[in-house]
Design an enzyme around this catalytic site. Structure first.
Site, PDB file in Angstrom:
ATOM      1  N   HIS A 271      81.529  51.921   9.721  1.00 61.08           N
ATOM      2  CA  HIS A 271      82.345  50.765   9.316  1.00 61.08           C
ATOM      3  C   HIS A 271      81.633  49.946   8.248  1.00 61.08           C
ATOM      4  O   HIS A 271      82.268  49.463   7.305  1.00 61.08           O
ATOM      5  CB  HIS A 271      82.633  49.872  10.519  1.00 61.08           C
TER       6      HIS A 271
ATOM      7  N   HIS B 173      78.589  55.306  14.585  1.00 60.51           N
ATOM      8  CA  HIS B 173      79.992  54.909  14.409  1.00 60.51           C
ATOM      9  C   HIS B 173      80.090  53.550  13.709  1.00 60.51           C
ATOM     10  O   HIS B 173      80.823  53.395  12.724  1.00 60.51           O
ATOM     11  CB  HIS B 173      80.660  54.852  15.780  1.00 60.51           C
ATOM     12  N   GLU B 174      79.343  52.579  14.206  1.00 64.33           N
ATOM     13  CA  GLU B 174      79.457  51.230  13.656  1.00 64.33           C
ATOM     14  C   GLU B 174      78.965  51.159  12.210  1.00 64.33           C
ATOM     15  O   GLU B 174      79.555  50.470  11.374  1.00 64.33           O
ATOM     16  CB  GLU B 174      78.682  50.231  14.526  1.00 64.33           C
TER      17      GLU B 174
END
Length: 323
Positions: free
Chosen positions: A238, A234-235
């Site tokens: 980003h 997920h990170e």
């Protein structure tokens, strides 16, 4: 004040010793007998990534509205990964060298599995190991990154911290963070001679991802529901420029949300792995609970959409490639 030693081990150096700044008994609050972290409402602090800049929003809009500028391709990119494992003193015994090596290897495997469909591969480079309370809690993140970061703006640095938390940096349900990451931005500026000059490395030293070590696959200390390595997935999304699928938390049809045409609009982040969640019933589609950019539990995460896959390649080429 209790003075403790600081140990920094890396694949390229021998141990060095110093005294940590601001270390006290109160810095490390995760007891040494704790092995399961059960945080009932971690979705409220799952990701602490900052809101996107207007510059990044403008780039997303341009790519969404003009897909011919960056069409889907079979191009594969390989990203160098520099891993930094940072622990508090009272947690260090959980993570001997063989455990750290296994954790980082399994985490890189999880990243490669998740990003394979996007033609993105991750190549592990070096690994550092630090025992320092104020770095492991993230109380002194900028200093940590200035000291540890490797490579250029195209290279991914991940900081796996045993006690990652927000202010007041006490490892508790109220302050625990699963992770956060920096969104991409321009690293060049006009040099006055008709060309562009890159910012010096110090200016992007804080670039990278911070991830709670307990979220890594097979960690001896686990976060219940978030222990399959999907937090890093997920990170890193980003880091490639992706936004949350529930960006702006609204069902307003005029709001661009995450600027993707193939993620249904979502006004509320997902907790757990519910069936039939539909936070915007008047908009097409159910909430994308299986999308890596929602807040679902790890078992629920399965995909990036085709638009997200293409967007990550475009963003990397625009912002990070050759930087």
């Amino acid at each position: 004040m209790l003075l403790r030693a600081l140990f920094i081990l890396s694949s390229a150096t021998t141990p060095t010793f110093a005294l940590p700044v601001g270390t006290t008994n109160q810095n490390a609050t995760l007891g040494s007998t704790v092995h399961i972290i059960n945080i009932p409402d971690i979705s409220s602090q799952a990701c602490n990534t900052k809101q996107p800049s207007q510059e990044l929003k403008n780039t997303h809009k341009a790519l969404r509205d003009n897909p011919h500028l960056h069409p889907r391709t079979t191009q594969q990119i390989q990203v160098n990964v520099y891993s930094h494992f940072v622990t508090t003193f009272d947690q260090a015994y959980h993570y001997p060298p063989n455990v750290r090596k296994n954790l980082i290897g399994k985490q890189i495997d999880a990243l490669n599995a998740a990003y394979q469909s996007a033609n993105i591969a991750f190549a592990p480079k070096t690994t550092s190991y630090t025992v320092r309370d104020d770095w492991a809690t993230d109380a002194n993140s900028t200093n940590m990154k200035n000291s540890l970061r490797q490579g250029g703006y195209a290279d991914l640095n991940i900081y796996f911290q045993t006690n990652l938390s927000s202010a007041p940096y006490r490892y508790s349900p109220a302050s625990t963070l699963l992770g956060y990451c920096t969104l991409p931005t321009n690293m060049t500026y006009p040099n006055g001679h008709g060309g562009l000059t890159e910012f010096p490395p110090y200016d992007y030293a804080t670039d990278g991802c911070n991830v709670l070590a307990a979220s890594m696959p097979q960690s001896p200390v686990k976060v219940y529901g978030y222990d399959l390595g999907k937090t890093a997935v997920h990170e890193v999304g980003h880091w490639f420029g992706l936004l949350h699928t529930f960006q702006d938390n609204t069902c307003d049809p005029s709001d661009p949300g995450d600027f993707m045409n193939d993620t249904p609009q979502e006004s509320i982040s997902t907790s757990g792995c519910p069936t039939g969640k539909n936070s915007c019933p008047n908009r097409a589609g159910y909430d994308p609970i299986n999308n890596y950019m929602d807040y679902s539990t790890d078992e629920c995460y399965t995909q990036f959409t085709p638009d997200q896959q293409a967007r990550m390649i475009s963003m990397y080429n625009l912002y990070r490639q050759n930087e």
